[in-house]
Write a protein that holds these residues in place. Structure first.
Motif, PDB file in Angstrom:
ATOM      1  N   LYS A   1       0.803  -1.217   0.000  1.00 44.24           N
ATOM      2  CA  LYS A   1       0.000   0.000   0.000  1.00 44.24           C
ATOM      3  C   LYS A   1       0.840   1.272   0.000  1.00 44.24           C
ATOM      4  O   LYS A   1       0.323   2.343  -0.311  1.00 44.24           O
ATOM      5  CB  LYS A   1      -0.943   0.002   1.210  1.00 44.24           C
ATOM      6  CG  LYS A   1      -2.107  -0.973   1.065  1.00 44.24           C
ATOM      7  CD  LYS A   1      -3.109  -0.793   2.180  1.00 44.24           C
ATOM      8  CE  LYS A   1      -4.308  -1.715   1.967  1.00 44.24           C
ATOM      9  NZ  LYS A   1      -5.325  -1.557   3.022  1.00 44.24           N
TER      10      LYS A   1
ATOM     11  N   ARG B   1      -4.689   7.971   0.270  1.00 41.94           N
ATOM     12  CA  ARG B   1      -5.201   6.604   0.399  1.00 41.94           C
ATOM     13  C   ARG B   1      -5.452   6.011  -0.984  1.00 41.94           C
ATOM     14  O   ARG B   1      -6.536   6.171  -1.553  1.00 41.94           O
ATOM     15  CB  ARG B   1      -6.506   6.585   1.216  1.00 41.94           C
ATOM     16  CG  ARG B   1      -6.362   7.131   2.628  1.00 41.94           C
ATOM     17  CD  ARG B   1      -5.609   6.170   3.527  1.00 41.94           C
ATOM     18  NE  ARG B   1      -5.548   6.645   4.905  1.00 41.94           N
ATOM     19  CZ  ARG B   1      -4.571   7.374   5.405  1.00 41.94           C
ATOM     20  NH1 ARG B   1      -3.558   7.711   4.614  1.00 41.94           N
ATOM     21  NH2 ARG B   1      -4.576   7.773   6.660  1.00 41.94           N
TER      22      ARG B   1
ATOM     23  N   ASN C   1      -6.480   3.517  -3.857  1.00 39.08           N
ATOM     24  CA  ASN C   1      -7.385   2.366  -3.930  1.00 39.08           C
ATOM     25  C   ASN C   1      -6.720   1.241  -4.729  1.00 39.08           C
ATOM     26  O   ASN C   1      -5.601   1.374  -5.241  1.00 39.08           O
ATOM     27  CB  ASN C   1      -8.728   2.769  -4.543  1.00 39.08           C
ATOM     28  CG  ASN C   1      -8.578   3.414  -5.909  1.00 39.08           C
ATOM     29  OD1 ASN C   1      -7.653   3.093  -6.651  1.00 39.08           O
ATOM     30  ND2 ASN C   1      -9.481   4.323  -6.251  1.00 39.08           N
ATOM     31  N   ALA C   2      -7.427   0.127  -4.842  1.00 38.81           N
ATOM     32  CA  ALA C   2      -6.857  -1.066  -5.473  1.00 38.81           C
ATOM     33  C   ALA C   2      -6.503  -0.829  -6.941  1.00 38.81           C
ATOM     34  O   ALA C   2      -5.450  -1.267  -7.415  1.00 38.81           O
ATOM     35  CB  ALA C   2      -7.834  -2.232  -5.347  1.00 38.81           C
ATOM     36  N   SER C   3      -7.383  -0.136  -7.672  1.00 43.70           N
ATOM     37  CA  SER C   3      -7.111   0.091  -9.097  1.00 43.70           C
ATOM     38  C   SER C   3      -5.902   1.002  -9.289  1.00 43.70           C
ATOM     39  O   SER C   3      -5.094   0.813 -10.212  1.00 43.70           O
ATOM     40  CB  SER C   3      -8.344   0.703  -9.780  1.00 43.70           C
ATOM     41  OG  SER C   3      -8.663   1.962  -9.202  1.00 43.70           O
ATOM     42  N   TYR C   4      -5.740   1.982  -8.403  1.00 45.84           N
ATOM     43  CA  TYR C   4      -4.572   2.868  -8.487  1.00 45.84           C
ATOM     44  C   TYR C   4      -3.300   2.061  -8.260  1.00 45.84           C
ATOM     45  O   TYR C   4      -2.321   2.202  -9.000  1.00 45.84           O
ATOM     46  CB  TYR C   4      -4.688   3.992  -7.451  1.00 45.84           C
ATOM     47  CG  TYR C   4      -3.490   4.917  -7.418  1.00 45.84           C
ATOM     48  CD1 TYR C   4      -3.473   6.088  -8.162  1.00 45.84           C
ATOM     49  CD2 TYR C   4      -2.357   4.611  -6.652  1.00 45.84           C
ATOM     50  CE1 TYR C   4      -2.368   6.934  -8.153  1.00 45.84           C
ATOM     51  CE2 TYR C   4      -1.247   5.449  -6.635  1.00 45.84           C
ATOM     52  CZ  TYR C   4      -1.266   6.598  -7.384  1.00 45.84           C
ATOM     53  OH  TYR C   4      -0.162   7.426  -7.369  1.00 45.84           O
TER      54      TYR C   4
END
Length: 400
Positions: A250, A269, A271-274
């Motif tokens: 992360k 923060r 996200n998963a796609s980023y």
């Protein structure tokens, strides 16, 4: 006499920082600002034109603080240099204005009062007041020669690397002088350092401008600071599970020879796609900053990643791993940097940090800092720290 064009023109980064200041005054929260950037609107029934689009840019308080922490050492070291440049190692207080101007004189006068362990004020009665270094400060100041001598090899190497990254292996001398303080070059480097190495450097007039030209290419120097760190840390290239989906951490960091060290700002923060897209970017191969930029298409994603590597390397060549926005922007044509350089810096805010603290905007290389402190320091900076450490606690040093 008017200043050279280099100093008069408004840089693209500086213009962006003006927008940054305007928006941050009214839209700043504790850890982020809304950065206004203008984008061209697409078709779709409108008349086109330009529309504002706001990007979130997160502040890093520790790096903002680093700008403030530099103010005191800068004053002390400037005053030390002025005193040492005098014939007898002392300066009449009435002559201080001749060296720094009326306004800045009062800042230095305040420094003289605050730091009696460094500056001694004498005179009185019929003798005009003067300032000199204390005996303890003079003793430590003698170490500067050794630090300067140790710096020469580093400066020659960094100056060679600066020229090696340019498309024609040359840079206008005025631009080298512009970045000279950041690189730690002596003020008289063009008459002392350059002539000392005629097999490496030369000064030539090209298109009406004096250029610093590289005479000797050294392939062993074509290794970036990023690559050198990977070699020192022994970071392996992951070879297993190719083709499988691998989760990136992360914090955005990824073990691999093409990856950059990243530190996302507090409050960011992803996200998963980023993270998925960022992992692809971290894994993507790219050309070395020491290959000629004319060989690559600027629209190629690999070439765009190479620009990040060029900026990373340029910052790595400086003493404090940071430069003013104007200094960075000065090398557009030599390194074929993108016209909207500030967008590149904003996009990669895990690698770089732009602050508008202080009189001028500054770009930091984030991995070089632990909080507000520079991690690795050159001999000259270690000497500066040792000298400034003499100030100790704030005390009163009355001036007659």
């Amino acid at each position: 006499m008017s200043k050279p064009f280099l100093y008069r023109r408004r840089s693209s980064i500086s213009f962006g920082l003006i927008q940054f200041r305007r928006t941050s005054m009214c839209e700043e929260s504790e850890n982020l600002v809304l950065f206004q950037v203008r984008h061209k609107s697409g078709g779709g029934g409108g008349g086109g034109g330009w529309r504002p689009k706001k990007k979130v840019y997160h502040r890093v308080d520790e790096l903002d603080k680093a700008i403030d922490l530099k103010k005191k050492p800068t004053l002390i070291l400037q005053l030390k240099s002025i005193i040492q440049s005098q014939k007898h190692g002392s300066l009449l207080l009435r002559d201080l204005e001749k060296h720094v101007g009326f306004v800045h004189k009062w800042n230095l006068m305040a420094a003289i009062e605050k730091y009696p362990s460094i500056f001694y004020v004498g005179g009185g009665n019929r003798e005009p007041p003067f300032v000199t270094l204390t005996e303890k400060a003079k003793n430590i100041a003698t170490e500067e020669g050794e630090a300067t001598e140790s710096m020469e090899r580093i400066l020659v190497k960094n100056l060679r690397k600066l020229l090696m990254m340019s498309v024609d292996c040359r840079v206008p001398l005025e631009k080298v002088e512009f970045i000279q303080p950041a690189m730690g070059l002596p003020q008289d480097f063009k008459t002392t350092l350059i002539p000392k190495y005629p097999e490496i450097f030369s000064l030539k007039v090209i298109n009406g401008k004096v250029n610093l030209v590289l005479e000797n290419w050294d392939s062993s120097l074509a290794i970036t600071a990023r690559e050198d760190r990977l070699l020192r840390e022994g970071v392996p290239e992951p070879i297993g599970d190719r083709g499988k989906k691998v989760r990136i951490t992360k914090d955005g960091n990824f073990l691999g020879r093409n990856a950059f060290k990243v530190s996302f700002p507090p409050g960011f923060r992803p996200n998963a796609s980023y993270l998925e897209e960022f992992e692809k970017w971290q894994k993507m191969e790219f050309p070395s900053p020491y290959l000629n930029a004319r060989r690559f298409d600027a629209a190629d994603p690999k070439a765009r990643k190479r620009v990040v590597a060029v900026l990373h390397e340029l910052l790595s060549l400086t003493m404090e791993k940071r430069v003013t926005c104007a200094q960075l922007d000065a090398f557009h044509s030599e390194y074929l940097l993108p016209s909207r350089l500030i967008l590149c810096l904003i996009k990669h805010q895990g690698i770089f940090y732009i602050t508008n603290k202080g009189a001028r905007g500054t770009v930091f290389l984030k991995e070089a800092y632990a909080g507000s402190n520079l991690i690795e320091k050159c001999p000259l900076m270690l000497f500066h720290d040792r000298f400034v450490a003499l100030c100790g606690r704030r005390e009163a040093n009355p001036i007659s």
